[in-house]
Scaffold this active site. Structure first.
Site, PDB file in Angstrom:
ATOM      1  N   HIS A 128       0.854  -1.199   0.000  1.00  0.00           N
ATOM      2  CA  HIS A 128       0.000   0.000   0.000  1.00  0.00           C
ATOM      3  C   HIS A 128       0.884   1.241   0.000  1.00  0.00           C
ATOM      4  O   HIS A 128       1.928   1.300   0.644  1.00  0.00           O
ATOM      5  CB  HIS A 128      -1.017  -0.013   1.143  1.00  0.00           C
ATOM      6  CG  HIS A 128      -0.507   0.298   2.509  1.00  0.00           C
ATOM      7  ND1 HIS A 128      -0.370   1.580   2.983  1.00  0.00           N
ATOM      8  CD2 HIS A 128      -0.143  -0.498   3.536  1.00  0.00           C
ATOM      9  CE1 HIS A 128       0.063   1.555   4.234  1.00  0.00           C
ATOM     10  NE2 HIS A 128       0.226   0.301   4.598  1.00  0.00           N
ATOM     11  N   ASP A 140       5.637   2.930   7.160  1.00  0.00           N
ATOM     12  CA  ASP A 140       4.281   2.429   6.849  1.00  0.00           C
ATOM     13  C   ASP A 140       3.612   3.352   5.849  1.00  0.00           C
ATOM     14  O   ASP A 140       2.994   4.314   6.239  1.00  0.00           O
ATOM     15  CB  ASP A 140       3.472   2.332   8.140  1.00  0.00           C
ATOM     16  CG  ASP A 140       2.093   1.763   7.927  1.00  0.00           C
ATOM     17  OD1 ASP A 140       1.829   1.219   6.843  1.00  0.00           O
ATOM     18  OD2 ASP A 140       1.260   1.880   8.850  1.00  0.00           O
ATOM     19  N   GLU A 174      -5.361   1.752   2.044  1.00  0.00           N
ATOM     20  CA  GLU A 174      -5.202   0.592   2.943  1.00  0.00           C
ATOM     21  C   GLU A 174      -5.533   0.993   4.366  1.00  0.00           C
ATOM     22  O   GLU A 174      -6.135   0.235   5.128  1.00  0.00           O
ATOM     23  CB  GLU A 174      -3.765   0.042   2.866  1.00  0.00           C
ATOM     24  CG  GLU A 174      -3.566  -1.267   3.652  1.00  0.00           C
ATOM     25  CD  GLU A 174      -3.156  -1.088   5.114  1.00  0.00           C
ATOM     26  OE1 GLU A 174      -3.114  -2.105   5.832  1.00  0.00           O
ATOM     27  OE2 GLU A 174      -2.895   0.048   5.543  1.00  0.00           O
ATOM     28  N   GLU A 175      -5.104   2.197   4.720  1.00  0.00           N
ATOM     29  CA  GLU A 175      -5.275   2.641   6.112  1.00  0.00           C
ATOM     30  C   GLU A 175      -6.739   2.887   6.468  1.00  0.00           C
ATOM     31  O   GLU A 175      -7.067   3.043   7.640  1.00  0.00           O
ATOM     32  CB  GLU A 175      -4.426   3.904   6.366  1.00  0.00           C
ATOM     33  CG  GLU A 175      -2.915   3.712   6.151  1.00  0.00           C
ATOM     34  CD  GLU A 175      -2.253   2.801   7.184  1.00  0.00           C
ATOM     35  OE1 GLU A 175      -2.964   2.262   8.053  1.00  0.00           O
ATOM     36  OE2 GLU A 175      -1.016   2.636   7.108  1.00  0.00           O
ATOM     37  N   ASP A 203       4.278  -4.737   3.691  1.00  0.00           N
ATOM     38  CA  ASP A 203       3.724  -3.611   4.435  1.00  0.00           C
ATOM     39  C   ASP A 203       4.554  -3.467   5.708  1.00  0.00           C
ATOM     40  O   ASP A 203       4.450  -4.296   6.604  1.00  0.00           O
ATOM     41  CB  ASP A 203       2.250  -3.908   4.761  1.00  0.00           C
ATOM     42  CG  ASP A 203       1.557  -2.744   5.448  1.00  0.00           C
ATOM     43  OD1 ASP A 203       2.216  -1.711   5.702  1.00  0.00           O
ATOM     44  OD2 ASP A 203       0.352  -2.876   5.741  1.00  0.00           O
ATOM     45  N   HIS A 290       2.086   4.926  12.660  1.00  0.00           N
ATOM     46  CA  HIS A 290       0.898   5.784  12.492  1.00  0.00           C
ATOM     47  C   HIS A 290       1.067   7.142  13.185  1.00  0.00           C
ATOM     48  O   HIS A 290       0.085   7.739  13.614  1.00  0.00           O
ATOM     49  CB  HIS A 290      -0.380   5.075  12.974  1.00  0.00           C
ATOM     50  CG  HIS A 290      -0.843   4.026  12.008  1.00  0.00           C
ATOM     51  ND1 HIS A 290      -1.975   3.258  12.208  1.00  0.00           N
ATOM     52  CD2 HIS A 290      -0.309   3.600  10.844  1.00  0.00           C
ATOM     53  CE1 HIS A 290      -2.125   2.417  11.198  1.00  0.00           C
ATOM     54  NE2 HIS A 290      -1.121   2.600  10.350  1.00  0.00           N
TER      55      HIS A 290
END
Ligand code: TRP
Ligand code: ZN
Ligand code: CA
Length: 441
Positions: A128, A140, A174-175, A203, A290
């Protein structure tokens, strides 16, 4: 025993391709298939980690110039897609931009096909490309996106002519719950889905306090990665930080074999893990998961390098459709007499140790039995728990000796323990002995 009509040459059920790509001597010449598909595969390249890092620097700049993130629906996401697409177009890929709508914003999947290969057997590799709103998303998942981009560019540099058709995918949103990859899989007609022989997902593969995790899914894909890391003497663990938490899930749900690599998110590295992998125990694999600090400083170069090389190894190996290279091998060369029928079966044991986890789906059994009429013999592989795998049935087969290789899907068996080759003679007169046998994981 004299040759009767019933002992005419019968169909040979054993597949006798040896590791050297030759048909075993015991295979009757008339039945040997041409050795076409066994040519040596090209050597997978060492992916230059500097190139992967250069892509990450570009993704960081894109985020910096677009409000600090590369999230779905934001300018930084589309700029990321444009960057990757331009590289692929220049390298000769056929690219497709697939659009979808999520949370009221347009999302994009980027698909890149490498011309050639078997259109009915597609090896797909994906990552992603979106970040969360909170930050630039460099580990990420700039890390997976940049590594598969550089792998695709290496395919182009090598002028690779793989057996399989190679396709790469960069997923949007994706998130937000794997929205882009779900959309892609749902958009494929059933006939197209069935052509995808495997999907590899990457990922988070450059975590600053890294672990080396392999998805526990399709056995062949899993073994391919394990073989690569075994070659570097780096222990791996099964990925447990959340099965189905990335873009492989929609593929798996569609029945497509999947696998992948992961270097850890917000779980904490244990003392045992720090012992074998280095890094800091009691700390998250990625403390910036994140978060706004998931910048180009949030990358472990060694992990990024190893995982990038592992991706290229898997694409080359699985894309070439050559067998997974063998792992550890164990042999018993002690002769065991096979008494003439009627007589009970005899066995020859091999004690296997030091092989982690289960046996592969491609467990190889090399058998060397000296016998004056092999049609008399019923041969089984016995797993440590006693499960029997039939290697060869008796029947009219007018040749002596069994010198051949069998491939056994033993993926439900624990590798360590005592394996046995069991041989039973079911017809009178001819006799022989187990000369040697070998099991390779
Ligand atoms: N993007 C994933 C997520 O936010 C990261 C992740 C967490 C992950 N656990 C994983 C990716 C396990 C692969 C495997 O959920
Ligand atoms: Zn992610
Ligand atoms: Ca006999």
């Amino acid at each position: 025993m004299s040759l009767s009509v019933s002992r005419r040459l019968a169909a040979v059920t054993a597949f006798a391709v040896t590791a050297a790509g030759l048909y075993a001597a015991a295979t009757p010449a008339a039945l040997a298939a041409p050795p076409a598909a066994t040519a040596a595969a090209p050597t997978p390249p060492d992916i230059p980690v500097a190139n992967v890092k250069a892509h990450l620097a570009q993704l960081q700049t894109i985020a910096t110039n677009n409000g600090g993130n590369r999230a779905h629906g934001k300018a930084g996401y589309k700029a990321s897609v444009d960057y990757v697409k331009a590289k692929l177009d220049a390298a000769g890929f056929t690219t497709t931009l697939q659009t979808f709508t999520s949370s009221g914003a347009t999302g994009y999947n980027l698909i890149a096909d490498w011309p050639g290969g078997d259109p009915d057997s597609v090896l797909m590799t994906g990552s992603h490309l979106d970040s969360v709103n909170a930050g630039p998303g460099i580990n990420d998942n700039g890390s997976g996106s940049a590594a598969i981009l550089e792998t695709a560019l290496a395919v182009s540099r090598a002028g690779l002519k793989p057996t399989k058709h190679l396709r790469f995918g960069w997923w949007g949103a994706e998130e937000l719950g794997m929205v882009g990859s779900k959309y892609y899989v749902n958009s494929l007609p059933a006939a197209e889905k069935s052509k995808i022989s495997g999907y590899l997902n990457f990922d988070m593969i450059g975590s600053p306090n890294p672990g080396y995790f392999v998805y526990d899914d399709d056995p062949t894909i899993e073994q391919t990665f394990k073989t690569y890391f075994a070659g570097l003497s780096i222990p791996t663990e099964i990925e447990t930080e959340g099965d189905g938490r990335s873009d492989h899930a929609p593929f798996k749900n569609a029945g497509i074999p999947v696998g992948g690599l992961f270097s850890g998110a917000d779980y904490t590295k244990t003392a045992a893990q720090a012992q074998k992998w280095g890094g800091t125990s009691g700390q998250a694999f990625d403390r910036c998961y994140h978060a706004s600090c998931d910048t180009s400083a949030n990358i472990n170069d060694t992990a990024l390098d190893r995982n990038s090389d592992a991706i290229a190894y898997a694409v080359w190996t699985l894309g070439a459709a050559t067998p997974v290279p063998p792992g550890p091998s164990f042999e018993n060369t002690t002769d065991v007499a096979v008494p003439d029928s009627p007589a009970p079966a005899v066995t020859s044991p091999i004690t296997v140790s030091g092989v982690p986890g289960n046996a592969p789906a491609t467990t190889k059994v090399d058998v060397n039995i000296v016998h004056t009429y092999r049609g008399d013999l019923v041969i089984d592989l016995l797993a440590p728990d006693g499960t029997a795998y039939r290697l060869k049935d008796s029947g009219s087969d007018s040749a002596d000796n069994v010198v051949t290789s069998y491939t056994v899907n033993a993926s439900s068996e624990v590798a360590n323990g005592v394996w046995k080759l069991q041989v039973r003679d079911v017809a009178a007169q001819d006799t022989g002995y187990i000369n040697s046998w070998r099991i390779t994981f």
